[in-house]
Design a protein around this motif. Structure first.
Motif, PDB file in Angstrom:
ATOM      1  N   ASN A 232     -79.729 -80.447 -22.444  1.00  0.00           N
ATOM      2  CA  ASN A 232     -79.244 -81.961 -22.780  1.00  0.00           C
ATOM      3  C   ASN A 232     -79.634 -82.672 -21.206  1.00  0.00           C
ATOM      4  OD1 ASN A 232     -76.460 -82.184 -20.936  1.00  0.00           O
ATOM      5  ND2 ASN A 232     -76.519 -80.187 -22.440  1.00  0.00           N
TER       6      ASN A 232
ATOM      7  N   ARG B 130     -76.742 -87.341 -23.764  1.00  0.00           N
ATOM      8  CA  ARG B 130     -75.653 -87.741 -23.680  1.00  0.00           C
ATOM      9  C   ARG B 130     -75.205 -88.992 -22.914  1.00  0.00           C
ATOM     10  NH1 ARG B 130     -72.878 -81.609 -22.960  1.00  0.00           N
ATOM     11  NH2 ARG B 130     -73.896 -80.746 -25.023  1.00  0.00           N
TER      12      ARG B 130
ATOM     13  N   ASP C 161     -80.509 -83.267 -26.509  1.00  0.00           N
ATOM     14  CA  ASP C 161     -79.280 -83.914 -26.500  1.00  0.00           C
ATOM     15  C   ASP C 161     -79.174 -85.010 -25.304  1.00  0.00           C
ATOM     16  OD1 ASP C 161     -76.841 -84.905 -26.987  1.00  0.00           O
ATOM     17  OD2 ASP C 161     -75.809 -83.000 -26.485  1.00  0.00           O
TER      18      ASP C 161
ATOM     19  N   ILE D   9     -77.628 -86.485 -19.091  1.00  0.00           N
ATOM     20  CA  ILE D   9     -76.777 -87.459 -19.167  1.00  0.00           C
ATOM     21  C   ILE D   9     -77.119 -88.776 -18.751  1.00  0.00           C
ATOM     22  CG2 ILE D   9     -74.356 -87.959 -18.640  1.00  0.00           C
ATOM     23  CD1 ILE D   9     -74.017 -84.761 -18.314  1.00  0.00           C
TER      24      ILE D   9
ATOM     25  N   HIS E 214     -84.959 -87.334 -27.900  1.00  0.00           N
ATOM     26  CA  HIS E 214     -83.689 -86.856 -28.986  1.00  0.00           C
ATOM     27  C   HIS E 214     -84.464 -86.630 -30.291  1.00  0.00           C
ATOM     28  CE1 HIS E 214     -79.958 -86.461 -31.025  1.00  0.00           C
ATOM     29  NE2 HIS E 214     -79.917 -87.519 -31.444  1.00  0.00           N
TER      30      HIS E 214
ATOM     31  N   SER F  55     -69.038 -84.615 -19.804  1.00  0.00           N
ATOM     32  CA  SER F  55     -70.189 -84.506 -20.463  1.00  0.00           C
ATOM     33  C   SER F  55     -70.975 -83.425 -20.043  1.00  0.00           C
ATOM     34  CB  SER F  55     -71.092 -85.793 -20.419  1.00  0.00           C
ATOM     35  OG  SER F  55     -70.289 -86.842 -21.065  1.00  0.00           O
TER      36      SER F  55
ATOM     37  N   THR G 234     -76.909 -78.773 -19.260  1.00  0.00           N
ATOM     38  CA  THR G 234     -77.419 -80.071 -18.787  1.00  0.00           C
ATOM     39  C   THR G 234     -78.357 -80.062 -17.742  1.00  0.00           C
ATOM     40  OG1 THR G 234     -74.977 -80.863 -18.870  1.00  0.00           O
ATOM     41  CG2 THR G 234     -76.476 -82.165 -17.543  1.00  0.00           C
TER      42      THR G 234
END
Length: 299
Positions: free
Chosen positions: A142, A170, A168, A144, A162, A184, A189
């Motif tokens: 993911n 966020r 992912d 952010i 996505h 998050s 990440t």
């Protein structure tokens, strides 16, 4: 002969080393100049002007390819053993002058080394600045991102990353809430992404706080600073690792051209096990991923 003449690749490697050394010395000289002086001149020196028929402005190279003296010269260039531009899809002198100017402007007041690469558009800059961190995604990977971002950025992140690649994203609705960013983050990440100020809502964020948070988790902070330009804000001074610009906006006279730019400090923070990417992010992009993806700015 009183001196043995060098032959083969080594001859061109040595010439390239000397050119790089001279350019680095001039670059250090220009780093000490005022911001507006750098904006006007970049690294285009009096000596270069003299060698370009006295042109007071950087020459516009429109040839798609470069002539080489022989196969040794070609081999040295294509193996990246000596500076050359070879093919404009990868590089050329006009692009080099622009990149060096942007690198110096974005690095103005920052004590570390910076490097830059220009791209065919702002969106290609955003793609190339983020794509390397998302290669070989494991389940749960993911990143952010600030939800108050440019519409094209939202489409890239939400539709291409996505929905198509199951990465992912966020989203942070209130980018000023650092606790939301922190909640998050997890082990999968890859980076934090923010616009400062955002387009079009002009929201702002605590860059120093956000960069400290990113680095605490061994993550890079990527900042789209298109609206501010280096004249008003330089994120690298506040801890960011990578800065993105759409040159189509304020830097390029608002619609006079379509281009993008990525400027990064050397030795960025990242979990990725890629020493070339860490050491010189934009140099790595230019010579490897961008060479194959083809989004470099063509003149």
């Amino acid at each position: 002969m009183s001196q043995q003449v060098k032959t083969g690749m080594q001859h061109y490697v040595e010439i390239g080393r000397q050119k790089q050394q001279a350019e680095q010395q001039y670059r250090e000289k220009m780093r000490k100049k005022r911001f507006d002086t750098i904006a006007a001149h970049g690294i285009y020196s009096l000596e270069e002007s003299s060698s370009n028929y006295g042109s007071t402005m950087e020459p516009l190279v429109i040839s798609p390819a470069q002539h080489f003296e022989n196969s040794d010269h070609l081999e040295a260039a294509l193996s990246y053993a000596t500076p050359a531009w070879g093919y404009t899809r990868i590089h050329n002198p006009s692009l080099h002058y622009l990149e060096e100017t942007l690198s110096l402007l974005e690095g103005y007041g920052y004590h570390g080394e910076t490097n830059a690469t220009v791209t065919s558009s702002g969106m290609s800059a955003i793609f190339m600045a983020t794509q390397p961190f998302l290669e070989n995604p494991v389940p749960g990977v993911n990143f952010i991102a600030d939800a108050k971002c440019y519409g094209g950025t939202f489409m890239l992140f939400n539709e291409r990353y996505h929905k198509e690649r199951n990465i992912d994203v966020r989203w942070i609705e209130d980018s000023s809430d650092l606790s939301h960013w922190e909640r998050s983050i997890d082990e999968h990440t890859r980076f934090l992404y923010v616009e400062m100020p955002s387009n079009p809502s002009l929201t702002v964020v605590d860059l120093e706080g956000l960069s400290a948070l990113a680095h605490h988790h061994n993550l890079p902070l990527i900042v789209d600073a298109t609206i501010a330009t280096p004249a008003l804000m330089r994120p690298l001074r506040h801890g960011a690792d990578i800065v993105i610009h759409s040159l189509s906006k304020a830097i390029g006279g608002s619609g006079s051209a379509i281009a993008g730019a990525i400027i990064a400090k050397n030795n960025i923070t990242t979990k990725l096990d890629n020493e070339d990417l860490k050491a010189n992010f934009t140099g790595y992009l230019k010579l490897w991923p961008m060479r194959d993806h083809g989004p470099h700015y063509h003149r």
